[in-house]
Scaffold this motif. Structure first.
Motif, PDB file in Angstrom:
ATOM      1  N   ALA A  14       0.835  -1.205   0.000  1.00  0.00           N
ATOM      2  CA  ALA A  14       0.000   0.000   0.000  1.00  0.00           C
ATOM      3  C   ALA A  14       0.870   1.256   0.000  1.00  0.00           C
ATOM      4  O   ALA A  14       0.578   2.233  -0.710  1.00  0.00           O
ATOM      5  CB  ALA A  14      -0.927  -0.010   1.206  1.00  0.00           C
ATOM      6  N   LEU A  15       1.937   1.243   0.786  1.00  0.00           N
ATOM      7  CA  LEU A  15       2.844   2.405   0.835  1.00  0.00           C
ATOM      8  C   LEU A  15       3.495   2.648  -0.517  1.00  0.00           C
ATOM      9  O   LEU A  15       3.559   3.800  -0.986  1.00  0.00           O
ATOM     10  CB  LEU A  15       3.922   2.162   1.901  1.00  0.00           C
ATOM     11  N   LEU A  16       3.958   1.588  -1.161  1.00  0.00           N
ATOM     12  CA  LEU A  16       4.603   1.739  -2.465  1.00  0.00           C
ATOM     13  C   LEU A  16       3.619   2.253  -3.512  1.00  0.00           C
ATOM     14  O   LEU A  16       3.966   3.101  -4.337  1.00  0.00           O
ATOM     15  CB  LEU A  16       5.208   0.404  -2.910  1.00  0.00           C
ATOM     16  N   ALA A  17       2.392   1.738  -3.493  1.00  0.00           N
ATOM     17  CA  ALA A  17       1.377   2.214  -4.436  1.00  0.00           C
ATOM     18  C   ALA A  17       1.051   3.684  -4.185  1.00  0.00           C
ATOM     19  O   ALA A  17       0.915   4.479  -5.133  1.00  0.00           O
ATOM     20  CB  ALA A  17       0.112   1.363  -4.318  1.00  0.00           C
ATOM     21  N   PHE A  18       0.942   4.062  -2.915  1.00  0.00           N
ATOM     22  CA  PHE A  18       0.669   5.457  -2.555  1.00  0.00           C
ATOM     23  C   PHE A  18       1.799   6.378  -3.010  1.00  0.00           C
ATOM     24  O   PHE A  18       1.566   7.433  -3.613  1.00  0.00           O
ATOM     25  CB  PHE A  18       0.468   5.569  -1.043  1.00  0.00           C
ATOM     26  N   GLY A  21       1.807   6.918  -6.705  1.00  0.00           N
ATOM     27  CA  GLY A  21       0.782   7.875  -7.102  1.00  0.00           C
ATOM     28  C   GLY A  21       1.198   9.313  -6.831  1.00  0.00           C
ATOM     29  O   GLY A  21       0.999  10.204  -7.670  1.00  0.00           O
ATOM     30  N   ILE A  22       1.806   9.562  -5.667  1.00  0.00           N
ATOM     31  CA  ILE A  22       2.289  10.912  -5.332  1.00  0.00           C
ATOM     32  C   ILE A  22       3.384  11.350  -6.307  1.00  0.00           C
ATOM     33  O   ILE A  22       3.379  12.489  -6.798  1.00  0.00           O
ATOM     34  CB  ILE A  22       2.826  10.939  -3.884  1.00  0.00           C
ATOM     35  N   ALA A  23       4.318  10.437  -6.604  1.00  0.00           N
ATOM     36  CA  ALA A  23       5.396  10.772  -7.544  1.00  0.00           C
ATOM     37  C   ALA A  23       4.847  11.052  -8.931  1.00  0.00           C
ATOM     38  O   ALA A  23       5.342  11.946  -9.644  1.00  0.00           O
ATOM     39  CB  ALA A  23       6.405   9.625  -7.592  1.00  0.00           C
ATOM     40  N   LEU A  24       3.802  10.317  -9.315  1.00  0.00           N
ATOM     41  CA  LEU A  24       3.184  10.535 -10.625  1.00  0.00           C
ATOM     42  C   LEU A  24       2.531  11.905 -10.698  1.00  0.00           C
ATOM     43  O   LEU A  24       2.665  12.635 -11.698  1.00  0.00           O
ATOM     44  CB  LEU A  24       2.150   9.437 -10.884  1.00  0.00           C
ATOM     45  N   LEU A  25       1.833  12.295  -9.639  1.00  0.00           N
ATOM     46  CA  LEU A  25       1.188  13.605  -9.603  1.00  0.00           C
ATOM     47  C   LEU A  25       2.206  14.745  -9.651  1.00  0.00           C
ATOM     48  O   LEU A  25       1.955  15.799 -10.238  1.00  0.00           O
ATOM     49  CB  LEU A  25       0.322  13.729  -8.347  1.00  0.00           C
ATOM     50  N   ARG A  26       3.354  14.512  -9.052  1.00  0.00           N
ATOM     51  CA  ARG A  26       4.406  15.535  -9.022  1.00  0.00           C
ATOM     52  C   ARG A  26       5.288  15.500 -10.266  1.00  0.00           C
ATOM     53  O   ARG A  26       6.136  16.388 -10.444  1.00  0.00           O
ATOM     54  CB  ARG A  26       5.270  15.355  -7.773  1.00  0.00           C
ATOM     55  N   VAL A  32       8.660   7.386  -9.766  1.00  0.00           N
ATOM     56  CA  VAL A  32       7.530   6.574 -10.233  1.00  0.00           C
ATOM     57  C   VAL A  32       8.027   5.202 -10.669  1.00  0.00           C
ATOM     58  O   VAL A  32       7.469   4.154 -10.286  1.00  0.00           O
ATOM     59  CB  VAL A  32       6.798   7.269 -11.400  1.00  0.00           C
ATOM     60  N   PHE A  33       9.083   5.206 -11.468  1.00  0.00           N
ATOM     61  CA  PHE A  33       9.625   3.943 -11.974  1.00  0.00           C
ATOM     62  C   PHE A  33      10.116   3.047 -10.836  1.00  0.00           C
ATOM     63  O   PHE A  33       9.815   1.848 -10.798  1.00  0.00           O
ATOM     64  CB  PHE A  33      10.774   4.226 -12.946  1.00  0.00           C
ATOM     65  N   VAL A  34      10.871   3.624  -9.907  1.00  0.00           N
ATOM     66  CA  VAL A  34      11.457   2.836  -8.827  1.00  0.00           C
ATOM     67  C   VAL A  34      10.381   2.261  -7.912  1.00  0.00           C
ATOM     68  O   VAL A  34      10.428   1.080  -7.538  1.00  0.00           O
ATOM     69  CB  VAL A  34      12.460   3.677  -8.015  1.00  0.00           C
ATOM     70  N   THR A  35       9.405   3.067  -7.525  1.00  0.00           N
ATOM     71  CA  THR A  35       8.367   2.586  -6.612  1.00  0.00           C
ATOM     72  C   THR A  35       7.483   1.528  -7.275  1.00  0.00           C
ATOM     73  O   THR A  35       7.094   0.548  -6.628  1.00  0.00           O
ATOM     74  CB  THR A  35       7.494   3.745  -6.101  1.00  0.00           C
ATOM     75  N   LEU A  36       7.176   1.719  -8.563  1.00  0.00           N
ATOM     76  CA  LEU A  36       6.382   0.703  -9.258  1.00  0.00           C
ATOM     77  C   LEU A  36       7.176  -0.586  -9.431  1.00  0.00           C
ATOM     78  O   LEU A  36       6.625  -1.690  -9.294  1.00  0.00           O
ATOM     79  CB  LEU A  36       5.921   1.232 -10.621  1.00  0.00           C
ATOM     80  N   LEU A  41       8.090  -6.181  -7.577  1.00  0.00           N
ATOM     81  CA  LEU A  41       8.995  -7.153  -6.968  1.00  0.00           C
ATOM     82  C   LEU A  41       8.426  -7.770  -5.686  1.00  0.00           C
ATOM     83  O   LEU A  41       8.813  -8.872  -5.304  1.00  0.00           O
ATOM     84  CB  LEU A  41      10.350  -6.499  -6.669  1.00  0.00           C
ATOM     85  N   THR A  42       7.513  -7.062  -5.017  1.00  0.00           N
ATOM     86  CA  THR A  42       6.867  -7.656  -3.839  1.00  0.00           C
ATOM     87  C   THR A  42       5.809  -8.682  -4.246  1.00  0.00           C
ATOM     88  O   THR A  42       5.439  -9.545  -3.437  1.00  0.00           O
ATOM     89  CB  THR A  42       6.197  -6.587  -2.955  1.00  0.00           C
ATOM     90  N   LEU A  43       5.326  -8.585  -5.481  1.00  0.00           N
ATOM     91  CA  LEU A  43       4.308  -9.516  -5.974  1.00  0.00           C
ATOM     92  C   LEU A  43       4.917 -10.706  -6.703  1.00  0.00           C
ATOM     93  O   LEU A  43       4.340 -11.793  -6.721  1.00  0.00           O
ATOM     94  CB  LEU A  43       3.353  -8.787  -6.931  1.00  0.00           C
ATOM     95  N   LEU A  44       6.089 -10.499  -7.305  1.00  0.00           N
ATOM     96  CA  LEU A  44       6.685 -11.499  -8.185  1.00  0.00           C
ATOM     97  C   LEU A  44       7.033 -12.821  -7.508  1.00  0.00           C
ATOM     98  O   LEU A  44       6.753 -13.890  -8.067  1.00  0.00           O
ATOM     99  CB  LEU A  44       7.922 -10.892  -8.850  1.00  0.00           C
ATOM    100  N   PRO A  45       7.659 -12.827  -6.304  1.00  0.00           N
ATOM    101  CA  PRO A  45       8.042 -14.113  -5.704  1.00  0.00           C
ATOM    102  C   PRO A  45       6.872 -15.066  -5.509  1.00  0.00           C
ATOM    103  O   PRO A  45       6.989 -16.266  -5.777  1.00  0.00           O
ATOM    104  CB  PRO A  45       8.649 -13.698  -4.357  1.00  0.00           C
TER     105      PRO A  45
END
Length: 214
Positions: A14-18, A21-26, A32-36, A41-45
């Motif tokens: 949730a923190l990474l998604a949030f 979104g903030i980086a995208l708005l700014r 944006v790239f790093v957080t996405l 990577l948290t979903l991949l394993p």
């Protein structure tokens, strides 16, 4: 009520998604790239393990999530690598331990949990090699990010890379030693991660449980 490890993993995602979104708005595109990338990577394993017919315990997934958060988000976006000189070394040591333990379990799984199929030291050597390989591939990833996107993940270049690889080797060696001690039946409470993974994937470790029933 969800397990604490599941709550931790959900909070990290949730923190990474949030933050994405903030980086995208700014309009901060590197963030944006790093957080996405961190979120993926948290979903991949879990997805990869499912494709292989494995189940990763929630505590394993949470540990991976914490590592990804510390490496990409805190390290790159929040500049923890520059703020704390030891941050990179600590992460490499922890990741090498994690990959070493997981590598040991995967090699052990190939024998269906038969601890007498190969000498414990042989399984330890294989897990050590897997963990060091994972560390080397991470260094390749850092180089690619620097070359393609202008990041500064390698910091001081060759000295940083060699220092990371040496720390990886130490962490991998300790993880391999822990696996060997586990097979010798002397791990005690330190064997909990091994027991948890084996219990979660009972069908892949038939010989462990067959021997216990005798």
């Amino acid at each position: 009520m969800p397990a604490p490890s599941a709550i931790v993993l959900t909070a990290i995602r949730a923190l990474l998604a949030f933050e994405a979104g903030i980086a995208l708005l700014r309009g901060v595109w590197p963030a944006v790239f790093v957080t996405l990338a961190a979120l993926v990577l948290t979903l991949l394993p879990e997805l990869l393990a499912s494709r292989m017919g494995l189940r990763l315990p929630q505590s394993f997934l949470a540990a991976i999530g914490v590592f990804v958060l510390a490496t990409l988000y805190l390290g790159e976006v929040r500049d923890f690598y520059d703020r704390f000189w030891w941050w990179d070394l600590a992460l490499h040591f922890g990741s090498a331990m994690g990959f070493g333990i997981l590598g040991f379990l995967l090699v052990f799984m190939l024998f269906q949990g038969d601890r007498y199929a190969a000498p414990p030291w042989a399984l330890g050597v294989l897990s050590f090699c897997m963990a060091v390989t994972a560390g080397a591939l991470w260094e390749v990833f850092e180089y690619a990010m620097d070359a393609l996107f202008g990041f500064d993940m390698m910091k001081s270049g060759l000295p940083d890379t060699m220092g990371d690889l040496m720390v990886d080797a130490v962490g991998a060696a300790l993880a391999a030693l822990a696996g060997v001690i586990y097979l010798l039946g002397r791990a005690g409470r330190l064997g909990a991660p091994f027991d948890l993974f084996i219990e979660t994937n009972r069908s892949r470790f038939r010989k462990v449980f067959a021997r216990k029933r005798r």
